[in-house]
Design a protein around this motif. Structure first.
Motif, PDB file in Angstrom:
ATOM      1  N   ASP A  52      39.570  31.941  49.068  1.00 56.48           N
ATOM      2  CA  ASP A  52      38.755  30.697  49.474  1.00 56.48           C
ATOM      3  C   ASP A  52      37.680  30.778  48.546  1.00 56.48           C
ATOM      4  O   ASP A  52      37.590  29.551  48.093  1.00 56.48           O
ATOM      5  N   ASP A  53      36.640  31.780  48.772  1.00 59.79           N
ATOM      6  CA  ASP A  53      35.382  31.497  47.485  1.00 59.79           C
ATOM      7  C   ASP A  53      35.790  31.359  46.292  1.00 59.79           C
ATOM      8  O   ASP A  53      35.330  30.271  46.157  1.00 59.79           O
ATOM      9  N   GLU A  79      45.389  34.308  48.603  1.00 69.08           N
ATOM     10  CA  GLU A  79      45.704  35.596  48.514  1.00 69.08           C
ATOM     11  C   GLU A  79      47.118  35.374  49.453  1.00 69.08           C
ATOM     12  O   GLU A  79      48.154  35.840  50.261  1.00 69.08           O
ATOM     13  N   LYS A  80      48.261  34.381  48.091  1.00 67.30           N
ATOM     14  CA  LYS A  80      49.825  34.309  48.071  1.00 67.30           C
ATOM     15  C   LYS A  80      50.508  34.102  49.523  1.00 67.30           C
ATOM     16  O   LYS A  80      51.309  34.381  50.113  1.00 67.30           O
ATOM     17  N   THR A 128      35.127  39.257  47.704  1.00 65.05           N
ATOM     18  CA  THR A 128      36.111  37.317  48.138  1.00 65.05           C
ATOM     19  C   THR A 128      37.266  37.814  48.726  1.00 65.05           C
ATOM     20  O   THR A 128      37.730  36.747  49.824  1.00 65.05           O
ATOM     21  N   LYS A 129      38.025  38.892  48.674  1.00 62.14           N
ATOM     22  CA  LYS A 129      39.159  38.646  49.686  1.00 62.14           C
ATOM     23  C   LYS A 129      39.151  38.806  50.685  1.00 62.14           C
ATOM     24  O   LYS A 129      38.540  39.909  51.548  1.00 62.14           O
ATOM     25  N   LEU A 130      39.976  37.927  51.557  1.00 62.77           N
ATOM     26  CA  LEU A 130      40.094  38.261  53.683  1.00 62.77           C
ATOM     27  C   LEU A 130      41.375  39.234  53.733  1.00 62.77           C
ATOM     28  O   LEU A 130      40.788  39.505  55.316  1.00 62.77           O
ATOM     29  N   ALA A 131      42.096  39.549  53.149  1.00 65.58           N
ATOM     30  CA  ALA A 131      43.956  40.151  53.776  1.00 65.58           C
ATOM     31  C   ALA A 131      43.766  40.888  52.739  1.00 65.58           C
ATOM     32  O   ALA A 131      44.252  42.253  52.745  1.00 65.58           O
ATOM     33  N   LEU A 133      43.734  43.022  48.947  1.00 68.46           N
ATOM     34  CA  LEU A 133      42.677  43.731  47.979  1.00 68.46           C
ATOM     35  C   LEU A 133      43.296  43.599  46.576  1.00 68.46           C
ATOM     36  O   LEU A 133      43.941  43.148  46.435  1.00 68.46           O
ATOM     37  N   SER A 134      42.632  42.707  45.577  1.00 72.89           N
ATOM     38  CA  SER A 134      41.958  42.594  43.857  1.00 72.89           C
ATOM     39  C   SER A 134      41.642  43.434  42.843  1.00 72.89           C
ATOM     40  O   SER A 134      40.262  43.028  43.792  1.00 72.89           O
ATOM     41  N   VAL A 135      42.181  44.048  42.354  1.00 69.14           N
ATOM     42  CA  VAL A 135      41.157  44.572  41.733  1.00 69.14           C
ATOM     43  C   VAL A 135      41.037  43.800  39.797  1.00 69.14           C
ATOM     44  O   VAL A 135      42.382  44.151  39.048  1.00 69.14           O
ATOM     45  N   GLU A 136      40.269  43.004  39.659  1.00 64.71           N
ATOM     46  CA  GLU A 136      40.233  42.326  37.295  1.00 64.71           C
ATOM     47  C   GLU A 136      39.914  43.196  37.254  1.00 64.71           C
ATOM     48  O   GLU A 136      38.714  43.592  37.238  1.00 64.71           O
ATOM     49  N   GLN A 137      40.167  42.814  35.678  1.00 60.65           N
ATOM     50  CA  GLN A 137      39.852  42.700  34.529  1.00 60.65           C
ATOM     51  C   GLN A 137      37.998  41.424  34.613  1.00 60.65           C
ATOM     52  O   GLN A 137      38.333  41.235  35.188  1.00 60.65           O
TER      53      GLN A 137
END
Length: 299
Positions: A52-53, A79-80, A128-131, A133-137
């Motif tokens: 959401d951020d 977040e899908k 910033t994820k609330l539910a 997890l994301s790891v990004e380039q």
């Protein structure tokens, strides 16, 4: 069917068709067109893995700056499907989080530490994820370097799920928990890896989008356009079609392969990502203004 006078629902993935996967920002022309479509009464709903951020920073604030009025509501399923909120020209509502779809906090801390200690050269942990997890380039990183380490990170993340007693899967590899269950999924994309509950997905996002319209008393269109840049985005159109809606899906990265579907799949010739998205948003603004009759063609 003449669609120029029709009101279409738009269900939009963000990375690719709306935001550049390189800069992770949205070009002003797309922002202006999204505002025009919302003002014209077309439901504009983002259905994304982003937080959401991210939507507030990269989509909502530019839309407000471009003239989104008070009372014209735009919706975001993030977040899908695990997080959702709405906004208008005055700002956002409080985001809602499905507690059943949250990744456990102890495992999140393990992944945060794993990235910091082993993979920080090519990727970062999305705080910033609330539910999920994301790891990004890294935004200014080299994609080839990132992809060379992504598989290693994903394998470590799956191993840590097993060590935490959580059943997980990545593509064709599965590690069930002690009861034989698989509750979490490791989902790689071209610029990130998402670690998520198996219940999330673009199909859940589509159902959440319909529920948001119904909850606020908005008439739900019978005809939809879904837009995405990966095979998983077809789940939006699959779900709408299953529920009896008329739908066509715009694939802005068809090189991944276009599956057989029971609905039309639209492309933009040699244009991909937000170049293709911009073409369709511009076309739909013309349709909303009555200046184009039909978009049911593969360009």
């Amino acid at each position: 069917m003449n669609l120029s006078a029709s009101r279409l629902g738009l269900l939009l993935d963000v990375d690719g068709p709306v935001a550049s996967p390189v800069s992770r920002t949205v070009r002003p022309a797309i922002i202006r067109d999204l505002v025009s479509l919302a003002v014209a009464g077309w439901p504009v709903i983002f259905n994304t893995g982003r937080s959401d951020d991210f939507i507030r920073q990269q989509v909502m604030q530019p839309m407000i700056a471009a003239g989104l009025p008070e009372g014209v509501r735009v919706h975001a399923v993030c977040e899908k499907g695990a997080v959702w909120f709405s906004f208008d020209g005055t700002g956002p509502d409080q985001p809602q989080v499905d507690p059943e779809l949250k990744v456990p906090g102890d495992y999140a801390e393990t992944i945060r530490n794993l990235v910091e200690e082993k993979y920080s050269r090519t990727m970062f942990f999305d705080e910033t994820k609330l539910a999920m997890l994301s790891v990004e380039q890294h935004v200014h990183g080299d994609n080839a370097d990132y992809l060379s380490e992504q598989g290693l990170f994903d394998a470590d993340a799956l191993e840590q799920l097993g060590l935490a007693g959580l059943g997980g899967e990545r593509l064709d590899r599965t590690i069930p928990d002690a009861a034989g269950n698989v509750s979490f999924r490791i989902d790689p994309t071209i610029i990130s890896t998402d670690i998520e509950a198996v219940g999330v997905g673009k199909d859940l996002g589509a159902r959440r989008a319909l529920a948001m319209l119904e909850a606020e008393g908005t008439e739900v269109p019978r005809t939809w356009r879904t837009v995405g840049d990966s095979r998983t985005d077809y789940a939006m159109a699959d779900e709408l079609s299953r529920l009896g809606f008329e739908v066509a899906h715009v694939d802005v990265r068809p090189a991944d392969g276009v599956p057989e579907t029971d609905y039309p799949v639209l492309t933009a010739g040699s244009l991909i990502h937000d170049d293709a998205g911009a073409l369709y948003f511009e076309r739909w603004v013309a349709m909303a203004a009555g200046e184009a009759a039909d978009d049911a063609v593969v360009l």
